[in-house]
Write an enzyme that holds these catalytic residues in place. Sequence first.
Site, mmCIF file in Angstrom:
data_model
loop_
_atom_site.group_PDB
_atom_site.id
_atom_site.type_symbol
_atom_site.label_atom_id
_atom_site.label_comp_id
_atom_site.label_asym_id
_atom_site.label_seq_id
_atom_site.Cartn_x
_atom_site.Cartn_y
_atom_site.Cartn_z
ATOM 1 N N SER A 105 8.764 9.032 6.064
ATOM 2 C CA SER A 105 7.677 8.034 6.122
ATOM 3 C C SER A 105 6.362 8.716 6.453
ATOM 4 O O SER A 105 6.312 9.641 7.259
ATOM 5 C CB SER A 105 8.004 6.994 7.197
ATOM 6 O OG SER A 105 6.869 6.205 7.476
ATOM 7 N N TYR A 133 1.204 5.669 1.798
ATOM 8 C CA TYR A 133 0.340 4.511 1.562
ATOM 9 C C TYR A 133 -0.978 5.090 1.074
ATOM 10 O O TYR A 133 -1.644 5.809 1.836
ATOM 11 C CB TYR A 133 0.072 3.747 2.863
ATOM 12 C CG TYR A 133 1.260 3.003 3.425
ATOM 13 C CD1 TYR A 133 1.703 1.815 2.850
ATOM 14 C CD2 TYR A 133 1.924 3.464 4.562
ATOM 15 C CE1 TYR A 133 2.789 1.118 3.387
ATOM 16 C CE2 TYR A 133 3.009 2.772 5.100
ATOM 17 C CZ TYR A 133 3.429 1.606 4.509
ATOM 18 O OH TYR A 133 4.501 0.914 5.034
ATOM 19 N N THR A 159 4.108 3.370 -1.588
ATOM 20 C CA THR A 159 4.425 1.987 -1.229
ATOM 21 C C THR A 159 3.257 1.085 -1.622
ATOM 22 O O THR A 159 2.134 1.277 -1.168
ATOM 23 C CB THR A 159 4.704 1.884 0.287
ATOM 24 O OG1 THR A 159 5.765 2.790 0.597
ATOM 25 C CG2 THR A 159 5.106 0.479 0.692
ATOM 26 N N LYS A 227 7.051 2.090 -4.828
ATOM 27 C CA LYS A 227 7.983 1.336 -3.986
ATOM 28 C C LYS A 227 7.395 -0.040 -3.721
ATOM 29 O O LYS A 227 6.294 -0.140 -3.170
ATOM 30 C CB LYS A 227 8.188 2.073 -2.658
ATOM 31 C CG LYS A 227 9.055 1.350 -1.639
ATOM 32 C CD LYS A 227 9.316 2.229 -0.430
ATOM 33 C CE LYS A 227 10.317 1.633 0.534
ATOM 34 N NZ LYS A 227 9.728 0.689 1.485
ATOM 35 N N HIS A 251 10.802 -4.136 0.880
ATOM 36 C CA HIS A 251 10.446 -3.599 2.197
ATOM 37 C C HIS A 251 11.423 -4.146 3.256
ATOM 38 O O HIS A 251 11.062 -4.368 4.407
ATOM 39 C CB HIS A 251 9.008 -3.998 2.533
ATOM 40 C CG HIS A 251 8.228 -2.967 3.297
ATOM 41 N ND1 HIS A 251 7.110 -2.342 2.795
ATOM 42 C CD2 HIS A 251 8.377 -2.454 4.549
ATOM 43 C CE1 HIS A 251 6.613 -1.506 3.700
ATOM 44 N NE2 HIS A 251 7.379 -1.548 4.768
HETATM 45 C C1 LIG Z 1 12.021 -0.003 11.149
HETATM 46 C C2 LIG Z 1 11.548 0.082 9.724
HETATM 47 C C3 LIG Z 1 10.443 0.836 9.424
HETATM 48 C C4 LIG Z 1 10.013 0.939 8.090
HETATM 49 N N1 LIG Z 1 8.962 1.750 7.799
HETATM 50 C C5 LIG Z 1 8.582 1.893 6.513
HETATM 51 C C6 LIG Z 1 7.527 2.786 6.177
HETATM 52 O O1 LIG Z 1 6.963 3.461 7.032
HETATM 53 N N2 LIG Z 1 7.157 2.857 4.875
HETATM 54 C C7 LIG Z 1 7.779 2.122 3.881
HETATM 55 O O2 LIG Z 1 7.408 2.234 2.719
HETATM 56 N N3 LIG Z 1 8.796 1.302 4.184
HETATM 57 C C8 LIG Z 1 9.209 1.175 5.453
HETATM 58 N N4 LIG Z 1 10.268 0.355 5.743
HETATM 59 C C9 LIG Z 1 11.038 -0.287 4.647
HETATM 60 C C10 LIG Z 1 12.205 0.614 4.211
HETATM 61 O O3 LIG Z 1 11.722 1.723 3.510
HETATM 62 C C11 LIG Z 1 13.178 -0.093 3.276
HETATM 63 O O4 LIG Z 1 12.497 -0.613 2.178
HETATM 64 C C12 LIG Z 1 14.020 -1.212 3.922
HETATM 65 O O5 LIG Z 1 14.307 -0.918 5.263
HETATM 66 C C13 LIG Z 1 15.302 -1.377 3.134
HETATM 67 O O6 LIG Z 1 16.047 -2.420 3.603
HETATM 68 P P1 LIG Z 1 17.288 -2.264 4.637
HETATM 69 O O7 LIG Z 1 16.670 -2.028 5.976
HETATM 70 O O8 LIG Z 1 17.944 -3.583 4.520
HETATM 71 O O9 LIG Z 1 18.156 -1.119 4.189
HETATM 72 C C14 LIG Z 1 10.700 0.226 7.066
HETATM 73 C C15 LIG Z 1 11.807 -0.554 7.409
HETATM 74 C C16 LIG Z 1 12.240 -0.629 8.706
HETATM 75 C C17 LIG Z 1 13.458 -1.454 9.018
HETATM 76 C C1 LIG Z 2 2.123 1.378 9.882
HETATM 77 C C2 LIG Z 2 3.597 1.588 9.889
HETATM 78 C C3 LIG Z 2 4.285 0.735 8.876
HETATM 79 C C4 LIG Z 2 5.748 0.731 9.068
HETATM 80 C C5 LIG Z 2 6.425 -0.175 8.100
HETATM 81 O O1 LIG Z 2 6.241 -0.089 6.919
HETATM 82 C C6 LIG Z 2 7.346 -1.181 8.582
HETATM 83 O O2 LIG Z 2 7.554 -1.259 9.794
HETATM 84 O O3 LIG Z 2 7.908 -1.909 7.745
#
Ligand SMILES: Cc1cc2nc3c(=O)[nH]c(=O)nc-3n(C[C@H](O)[C@H](O)[C@H](O)COP(=O)(O)O)c2cc1C
Ligand SMILES: CCCCC(=O)C(=O)O
Length: 377
Positions: A105, A133, A159, A227, A251
Amino acid sequence: MRYTVHDFEIAARAELDPVYADFIAGGARDEITVRANEAAFGRLQLLPRVLRGSAERELGISLFGHRASLPILISPTAFHKLVDPEGELATARAAAAAGVIMIVSMASTVAVGQVADAVRAAGDDVPRWFQLYIQPDLEITEALVRRATDAGCSALVVTVDSPVLGAGERNRRNGFHDLPPGLRCENLVDLRDGERGHVRQIAMSPELNWEHVDWLRGITSLPILLKGVLHPEDARLAVRHGVDGLLLSNHGGRQLDTVPATLELLPEILAAVEGRVPVVLDGGVRRGTDVVKALALGASAVGIGRPVMWALAEGGEKGVRRLLELLRDELDDTLALCGASGLADLTPDLVRVPTWGPVPGPAPTPGADRRFGGVVA
Ligand SMILES: Cc1cc2nc3c(=O)[nH]c(=O)nc-3n(C[C@H](O)[C@H](O)[C@H](O)COP(=O)(O)O)c2cc1C
Ligand SMILES: CCCCC(=O)C(=O)O
């Protein structure tokens, strides 16, 4: 012993600050999409073939010319040091040991360069990708791309579903807006003079458009995946703008609530891209059967988000290793039970939408013996 992905969540919750557990588990608004992602996998059925298996099954994939040992990627999740002192280093080591692609990330709490060094030091050479991003300040974006490229990342995952930050109401109630003292978004440190790696440095901008994607295409030769494209028309546009792949994702239900489960959108997105680019899916993948369903429908691989955070919280690097082993075993077992000797045998005919429903008939007589009465649901 952890027997299922869900066990990691239960174990992690027993140890974690509930505010952080909410950050991981939570989604946007009513979390309807969070639930929909998992439920969609449960609704689909598998229809196995028999008498055509093999003693060993091939689980490896190749994406953009890079091999990985499993069709399961680690989706980008922010802030790994919230749940483990080693943070992304632990996750990356576990991923590399398992031969799995990790998408680091942009909001990681260990700099992507350091993540790469740690993996190299362990002697593993598995591709790493970087999630970005796009920042409205293009110089900043360019500097981030340079950091990722210098760290040896072999693809960019951009993303595009976050014109504004998702409304995580659990975080709002808990007052969780910032990283605790001592933790920073390390990729953002000193991008401009004196910048300290504050979460708020990440601009979520509603002004981004396809020209930004074209611009990015022009400054890097790395494969670019988008994404968060959900509309088939946007999938077509992505291909037209020279994107190399899609990570079909909502997401994890953390951006716009009430969008469909990613699994439900998969056939439409695949039809839109007409095989020109690979489509990876994330959202709700918790079982080997889920992986098989997504691949049988045409996904090139899947991503997992929350399970990795739970496993990291529960057992650090070892936890993530065990999680990946568990999913590997479940996937292998499911392939065997489907009569598949490898991922190439996963075809859409193995997956069905249920056609069965309760058989209409006379209402059961109250008090009748349901065991012999042919009583239906
Ligand atoms: C705690 C957490 C932090 C995340 N941070 C990001 C991130 O920094 N950038 C991003 O594109 N997606 C982020 N996501 C989305 C994940 O990349 C992903 O799309 C999603 O968690 C997939 O679903 P799942 O948790 O059911 O496997 C985050 C998701 C979670 C749960
Ligand atoms: C600025 C951090 C974004 C993290 C994220 O994408 C999420 O928590 O779903």
